[in-house]
Design an enzyme around this catalytic site. Structure first.
Site, PDB file in Angstrom:
ATOM      1  N   ARG A 240    -126.922 -16.662 -47.810  1.00  0.00           N
ATOM      2  CA  ARG A 240    -127.748 -17.861 -47.754  1.00  0.00           C
ATOM      3  C   ARG A 240    -127.751 -18.477 -49.151  1.00  0.00           C
ATOM      4  O   ARG A 240    -128.085 -17.808 -50.127  1.00  0.00           O
ATOM      5  CB  ARG A 240    -129.166 -17.499 -47.346  1.00  0.00           C
ATOM      6  CG  ARG A 240    -130.079 -18.683 -47.433  1.00  0.00           C
ATOM      7  CD  ARG A 240    -131.509 -18.302 -47.178  1.00  0.00           C
ATOM      8  NE  ARG A 240    -132.345 -19.480 -47.226  1.00  0.00           N
ATOM      9  CZ  ARG A 240    -133.586 -19.483 -47.708  1.00  0.00           C
ATOM     10  NH1 ARG A 240    -134.123 -18.382 -48.175  1.00  0.00           N
ATOM     11  NH2 ARG A 240    -134.285 -20.592 -47.709  1.00  0.00           N
TER      12      ARG A 240
ATOM     13  N   GLU B 210    -132.488 -16.849 -38.538  1.00  0.00           N
ATOM     14  CA  GLU B 210    -131.591 -17.395 -39.558  1.00  0.00           C
ATOM     15  C   GLU B 210    -130.455 -16.432 -39.887  1.00  0.00           C
ATOM     16  O   GLU B 210    -129.335 -16.854 -40.151  1.00  0.00           O
ATOM     17  CB  GLU B 210    -132.404 -17.737 -40.820  1.00  0.00           C
ATOM     18  CG  GLU B 210    -133.290 -18.959 -40.598  1.00  0.00           C
ATOM     19  CD  GLU B 210    -134.376 -19.133 -41.647  1.00  0.00           C
ATOM     20  OE1 GLU B 210    -135.440 -18.488 -41.504  1.00  0.00           O
ATOM     21  OE2 GLU B 210    -134.177 -19.899 -42.589  1.00  0.00           O
TER      22      GLU B 210
ATOM     23  N   ASN C  65    -129.633 -12.526 -48.188  1.00  0.00           N
ATOM     24  CA  ASN C  65    -130.522 -13.638 -48.524  1.00  0.00           C
ATOM     25  C   ASN C  65    -131.213 -13.270 -49.839  1.00  0.00           C
ATOM     26  O   ASN C  65    -132.193 -12.528 -49.844  1.00  0.00           O
ATOM     27  CB  ASN C  65    -131.530 -13.828 -47.385  1.00  0.00           C
ATOM     28  CG  ASN C  65    -132.488 -14.971 -47.641  1.00  0.00           C
ATOM     29  OD1 ASN C  65    -132.520 -15.543 -48.734  1.00  0.00           O
ATOM     30  ND2 ASN C  65    -133.280 -15.303 -46.648  1.00  0.00           N
TER      31      ASN C  65
ATOM     32  N   ARG D  42    -147.687 -24.627 -50.801  1.00  0.00           N
ATOM     33  CA  ARG D  42    -147.195 -25.925 -51.312  1.00  0.00           C
ATOM     34  C   ARG D  42    -148.000 -27.068 -50.721  1.00  0.00           C
ATOM     35  O   ARG D  42    -148.367 -27.043 -49.553  1.00  0.00           O
ATOM     36  CB  ARG D  42    -145.718 -26.123 -50.953  1.00  0.00           C
ATOM     37  CG  ARG D  42    -144.787 -25.144 -51.598  1.00  0.00           C
ATOM     38  CD  ARG D  42    -143.332 -25.563 -51.373  1.00  0.00           C
ATOM     39  NE  ARG D  42    -142.441 -24.459 -51.640  1.00  0.00           N
ATOM     40  CZ  ARG D  42    -141.626 -23.913 -50.738  1.00  0.00           C
ATOM     41  NH1 ARG D  42    -141.562 -24.394 -49.510  1.00  0.00           N
ATOM     42  NH2 ARG D  42    -140.862 -22.903 -51.073  1.00  0.00           N
TER      43      ARG D  42
ATOM     44  N   HIS E 253    -134.266 -25.337 -44.913  1.00  0.00           N
ATOM     45  CA  HIS E 253    -134.440 -24.611 -43.644  1.00  0.00           C
ATOM     46  C   HIS E 253    -133.379 -25.047 -42.628  1.00  0.00           C
ATOM     47  O   HIS E 253    -133.583 -24.920 -41.416  1.00  0.00           O
ATOM     48  CB  HIS E 253    -135.817 -24.873 -42.990  1.00  0.00           C
ATOM     49  CG  HIS E 253    -136.992 -24.292 -43.707  1.00  0.00           C
ATOM     50  ND1 HIS E 253    -138.232 -24.901 -43.690  1.00  0.00           N
ATOM     51  CD2 HIS E 253    -137.135 -23.166 -44.430  1.00  0.00           C
ATOM     52  CE1 HIS E 253    -139.087 -24.174 -44.382  1.00  0.00           C
ATOM     53  NE2 HIS E 253    -138.454 -23.112 -44.862  1.00  0.00           N
TER      54      HIS E 253
END
Ligand code: ADP
Length: 404
Positions: free
Chosen positions: A93, A386, A11, A243, A182
């Site tokens: 990823r 993940e 990742n 964010r 996601h």
């Protein structure tokens, strides 16, 4: 038992590389690690082999290629390197697959070129992901590489949910639409939630609330994603650590015209200095809650804004799905914060939703129900994984006969 049964998951983020080596027989972790602050001050690599001692390296790490070469050295030192015959492939990823990639994809020159073409949609992430793939290929050109896209699970969102209501020709010219992110987590968690309920994936409608540093919600009907909160980029939707999530787009014009900010400054403001951090000076939910408990008004407000947005999405997704079987919390905040879960569900009995305080407070790393026995809709906590999902998808592609 013969054949290669290991998968390395990489990742590569904008300034970090996280990795895990998994043995797909029994899903055992053989090594995990992280390279952080790549190209910044004080970079470091932390590598932990299963059952072994954690090792740390601190040296200049200029870019992702060098970072991956160091990772390969550490794996080699444990006899787990990229040259190992037991390694079936590498799963990467990749953040943005645009409309081109709706499934995990075996990497070819054409695939690399297409990921490159999508760089304008994810200018910080896709280049790092590409370097990760190219470096792994350089280290062992015969090893299959699989790209697993953060956007892919959301490819089933219907057109009326994916389109922004702007001039269609302009949108098409600039690939502007809602893609969602996601996806690997939403796919994994919605499937695990169905298993927790003892039902087939195809039978259940689930709302997944992935609340980490980044946060997103999704509505999944019978295993297919039909709506998600992130859009063209991960900026849209829920309030996150740094964010803003949703805002009136005119805020951007206002900041440019009246505030004199450049586009890049506004980008940084909304992505890195907003959300919980912008509202109260802390982006970690634990700190926000601590401060709120000590009576800090800004922290209390930040928590309330976060929860209000979350509840608006929850209500909206009940309307999108019509029938809901489960609401599922996951990721750092969703898995660990009982106060967030309680506040998100409080007073929603009219929607069939309730949280049992005892179940909610119990700590566990396992998928579990936190709704009371009588509840019409299950409320659950399902830890996301993940890396395991990327490894599973990679293994299914490179070794279909073994993974079946
Ligand atoms: P990322 O989006 O970086 O993958 P994670 O899913 O690991 O993030 O979530 C990280 C966040 O989880 C932290 O910023 C922190 O706010 C939150 N978190 C972790 N543990 C707790 C906890 N016990 N209570 C509240 N928040 C927590």
């Amino acid at each position: 038992m013969s054949g290669a049964t290991r998968v390395l998951v990489l990742n590569s983020g904008s300034s970090s590389v996280k990795y895990q080596l998994l043995d797909m027989r029994g899903h055992r972790r053989l090594a995990t690690g992280l390279v952080e602050r790549i190209g910044e001050e004080a970079p470091r690599l932390v590598h932990t082999p299963a059952g072994g001692r954690r090792r740390e390296r601190r040296e200049r790490i200029a870019g992702h290629e060098q970072a991956l070469r160091l990772v390969a050295e550490e794996l080699d030192a444990d006899g787990l390197g990229l040259g190992s015959a037991e390694l079936a492939g590498v799963g990467h990823r990749v953040v943005h697959g645009g409309r081109s990639f709706t499934e995990p994809t075996l990497v070819t020159d054409e695939v690399l070129a297409e990921i490159e073409r999508l760089v304008p949609l994810a200018p910080l992430h896709n280049p790092a992901n590409l370097t990760g793939i190219r470096t792994a290929l350089a280290l062992n050109p015969r090893l299959p590489q699989v790209a697993v896209f953060d956007t892919a699970f959301h490819a089933t969102i219907p057109e009326h949910a994916a389109r922004y209501a702007i001039d269609a020709a302009t949108a098409d010219a600039h690939l502007i639409r809602r893609y969602g992110f996601h996806g690997t987590s939403h796919a994994y968690v919605s499937r695990r939630a169905a298993a927790l309920l003892g039902r087939e994936v195809a039978e259940v409608n689930v709302i997944v609330l992935h609340l980490g540093n980044g946060a997103s919600a999704s509505a999944v009907a019978g295993g297919r994603c039909v709506e998600t909160s992130m859009g063209l980029t991960p900026l849209e939707g829920l309030v996150m650590g740094t964010r803003s999530g949703d805002l009136d787009p005119a805020v951007v014009f206002h900041l440019a015209r009246r505030g004199g900010l450049t586009v890049d400054e506004i980008d940084t403001l909304l992505n890195k200095r907003s959300g919980l951090l912008g509202l109260c000076g802390a982006n970690d939910m634990r700190e926000v809650l601590d401060r709120a408990e000590r009576g800090e008004a800004a922290a209390r407000l930040a928590f309330d804004v976060y929860i209000h947005r979350l509840r608006k999405y929850l209500g909206a997704y009940v309307a999108v799905l019509g029938r809901v079987d489960a609401v599922v919390f996951t990721a750092g905040v969703g898995e660990n914060s009982a106060p967030v879960r309680a506040a998100a569900i409080e007073g929603l009995e009219v929607l069939g939703l309730a949280v049992d305080p005892g179940r909610n407070a119990a700590r566990s790393g396992e998928p579990r129900l936190i709704s009371p026995e009588y509840a019409r809709v299950a409320v659950a906590v399902v830890p996301t994984d993940e890396e395991l999902e990327i490894a599973t998808q990679t293994y299914a592609l490179v070794s279909p006969e073994q993974s079946a």
